[in-house]
Write a protein that holds these residues in place. Structure first.
Motif, PDB file in Angstrom:
ATOM      1  N   GLY A  36      35.946  30.063  36.021  1.00 30.59           N
ATOM      2  CA  GLY A  36      36.290  30.153  34.602  1.00 30.59           C
ATOM      3  C   GLY A  36      35.683  29.030  33.790  1.00 30.59           C
ATOM      4  O   GLY A  36      35.627  29.101  32.573  1.00 30.59           O
ATOM      5  N   CYS A  37      35.222  27.983  34.460  1.00 29.98           N
ATOM      6  CA  CYS A  37      34.574  26.911  33.719  1.00 29.98           C
ATOM      7  C   CYS A  37      33.643  26.137  34.623  1.00 29.98           C
ATOM      8  O   CYS A  37      33.890  26.004  35.820  1.00 29.98           O
ATOM      9  N   ARG A 358      33.500  26.386  29.303  1.00 30.47           N
ATOM     10  CA  ARG A 358      34.391  27.532  29.539  1.00 30.47           C
ATOM     11  C   ARG A 358      33.600  28.829  29.519  1.00 30.47           C
ATOM     12  O   ARG A 358      32.759  29.049  28.638  1.00 30.47           O
ATOM     13  N   GLN A 359      33.882  29.656  30.496  1.00 33.20           N
ATOM     14  CA  GLN A 359      33.249  30.968  30.576  1.00 33.20           C
ATOM     15  C   GLN A 359      33.558  31.763  29.308  1.00 33.20           C
ATOM     16  O   GLN A 359      34.716  31.853  28.907  1.00 33.20           O
ATOM     17  N   GLY A 360      32.552  32.257  28.657  1.00 29.30           N
ATOM     18  CA  GLY A 360      32.769  33.144  27.519  1.00 29.30           C
ATOM     19  C   GLY A 360      33.154  32.456  26.226  1.00 29.30           C
ATOM     20  O   GLY A 360      33.506  33.129  25.261  1.00 29.30           O
ATOM     21  N   ALA A 361      33.114  31.122  26.185  1.00 35.87           N
ATOM     22  CA  ALA A 361      33.422  30.423  24.930  1.00 35.87           C
ATOM     23  C   ALA A 361      32.394  30.824  23.886  1.00 35.87           C
ATOM     24  O   ALA A 361      31.196  30.846  24.173  1.00 35.87           O
ATOM     25  N   LYS A 362      32.846  31.122  22.678  1.00 35.09           N
ATOM     26  CA  LYS A 362      31.874  31.554  21.675  1.00 35.09           C
ATOM     27  C   LYS A 362      31.316  30.337  20.923  1.00 35.09           C
ATOM     28  O   LYS A 362      31.987  29.314  20.800  1.00 35.09           O
ATOM     29  N   ASP A 363      30.066  30.484  20.477  1.00 40.42           N
ATOM     30  CA  ASP A 363      29.436  29.384  19.758  1.00 40.42           C
ATOM     31  C   ASP A 363      29.941  29.329  18.316  1.00 40.42           C
ATOM     32  O   ASP A 363      30.110  30.365  17.669  1.00 40.42           O
ATOM     33  N   PRO A 386      29.472  25.547  21.887  1.00 36.16           N
ATOM     34  CA  PRO A 386      30.665  26.289  22.293  1.00 36.16           C
ATOM     35  C   PRO A 386      31.915  25.671  21.668  1.00 36.16           C
ATOM     36  O   PRO A 386      32.010  24.446  21.561  1.00 36.16           O
TER      37      PRO A 386
END
Ligand SMILES: *Cc1c(COP(=O)(O)O)cnc(C)c1O
Length: 454
Positions: A36-37, A358-363, A386
């Motif tokens: 996940g990270c 973090r996996q999938g953190a948006k910019d 991110p």
């Protein structure tokens, strides 16, 4: 030691690190993908966990990266009669200087303080050169006392002081003349230090008169000529132009009877500061410079600072607050312009990446700013990165050169700790300044006195 002169990169900082593991001293750990990270590693140390232990803000330097930088430059110079004198002002920690000494790298110093550090770290005086326009008599005395390889003289007035101090000490001072090579400013606008308007060095036509003074004075030994044209130069051309320009002076001085031994080409080798900047091609540099330099028949000295330590270091800072002013989003961190002034001073670009990705953190687009009461206190403006949360630790990359050495205690902020990493182990190499030590400099009940009668 000007800025990074980097255009805004086309890829994000995280993409830059992912695309070029270890180019900036760090990499995201593989194998974390399912967790996940992903942890940011410097060598084998996860920087987020390190920050929890050593607190923030803290500079971290990877000694393996310093070694690699030395190796790359040494490889480019292999087979040539050449020496490397590391510019101490880039990073003056004992740990880094000690590594230079262990690797047979000399030092380019600009003060008596740096001389003391270089000698304490075990750098041989015969591998030390002294640069700078404003050497004090006591600093010249110290350099003469240690018998360093060369005092790089920057004016006739300074040469007179060196001669007088050497005479007083009954010594012969080894000096080089620092010259301003005549190279075209138009084609190389970033070569600020090598131009006629700069405070550094002497013009080419001053070389012969100064050389004559050296030849006539038994306390002066003219061992070489030197130059330093600027900083963060990627291109070999200005170096080649400098050698060509100074080659005429070498001939002129030889005709006067000078037996020169050294040709000091200065520093200024560039490093990448953004994800889409490639490192300087040192082999191409060597291929261009070595033939012209070899023709001189002198020992070639280079004085890299940034090149050897810049990408080896990061500044760890912790996110204090995230705030949104409507027009702009801010990430407020616990490091500031007093810790790393390059963004404020030179508009320099430093990549900034999370130590835990973090996996999938948006910019999101943010300004990364510090707590200092100046609008100019920022590490990044309108940076896409991110999304982060308070408590997250960020790594400001390529901070190994001109970072801690330019720090101040502005806003009564104690100087950061500095840490070195080797493999899976770390060591504090410079303690964080305590608030007590900072406050202790003030005399709380000063006793007023009159000047002594004259
Ligand atoms: C600052 C300086 C250097 C090192 O410059 P870098 O850009 O860090 O390589 C070398 N020589 C002199 C005389 C300097 O002033």
């Amino acid at each position: 030691m000007a800025g990074s002169f980097a255009d805004k990169p086309r890829i994000s900082d995280v993409q830059g690190v992912l695309a070029h593991p270890d180019r900036f001293g760090v990499r995201y750990r593989d194998g974390d993908a399912d967790a996940g990270c992903r942890e940011l590693l410097l060598d084998a140390i996860p920087l987020g966990a390190l920050a929890d232990v050593v607190k923030t803000p803290t500079y971290v330097y990877g000694l393996a990266h310093v070694d690699r930088a030395i190796d790359d430059l040494a490889a480019a110079l292999r087979g040539a009669d050449a020496g490397i004198c590391y510019a101490v002002k880039a990073n003056d920690t004992h740990a880094v200087l000690r590594r230079m000494a262990d690797r047979g790298v000399g030092a380019d110093i600009v003060s008596g303080g740096e001389l003391a550090r270089a000698v304490r770290a075990g750098i041989a005086p015969d591998d030390i050169v002294f640069s700078g326009v404003g050497k004090r008599p006591d600093e010249i005395d110290a350099a003469l006392g240690h018998g360093i390889a060369s005092i790089n003289v920057e004016s006739g007035a300074e040469l007179a002081v060196v001669a007088a101090r050497a005479r007083a000490a009954g010594l012969r001072a080894r000096v080089s003349l620092r010259l301003n090579p005549e190279i075209s400013a138009d084609t190389h606008p970033y070569l600020a230090t090598g131009l006629a308007e700069a405070k550094f060095g002497v013009p080419l036509d001053a070389a012969a008169p100064l050389a004559k003074r050296c030849l006539e004075d038994p306390h002066l030994e003219l061992v070489g000529i030197a130059c330093h044209i600027g900083s963060q130069i990627f291109d070999a051309d200005p170096f080649v132009e400098s050698v060509r320009s100074l080659a005429r002076v070498v001939e002129e001085l030889r005709a006067l009877g000078a037996s020169l031994r050294r040709f000091d080409l200065g520093g200024g080798f560039a490093i990448p500061y953004t994800g889409d900047q490639a490192p300087m091609d040192l082999d191409a540099w060597a291929a261009a410079v070595r033939p012209v330099a070899a023709d001189l028949g002198l020992r070639l000295i280079v004085e890299p600072g940034r090149l050897l330590v810049g990408n080896a270091g990061v500044l760890l800072v912790r996110v204090l607050y995230c705030k949104d002013n409507g027009a702009r989003r801010f990430v407020v961190v616990d490091g500031a312009m007093n810790d790393l002034i390059r963004p404020s001073l030179y508009d320099a670009y430093h990549m900034i990446v999370p130590t835990r990705l973090r996996q999938g953190a948006k910019d999101v687009t943010v300004d990364v700013v510090g707590p200092v009461c100046e609008t100019g206190d920022f590490f990044a403006l309108e940076r896409s990165m991110p999304e982060v949360r308070p408590g997250d630790v960020l790594a400001v990359l390529s901070a190994g050169a001109y970072g801690a050495t330019m720090a101040s205690t502005y806003n009564t902020r104690p100087l950061s700790a500095e840490v070195v990493v080797e493999g899976e182990r770390f060591a504090v190499c410079r303690r964080r300044q305590t608030l007590e030590a900072l406050l202790a400099r003030d005399v709380v009940d000063p006793v007023f006195e009159a000047l002594p009668a004259t």
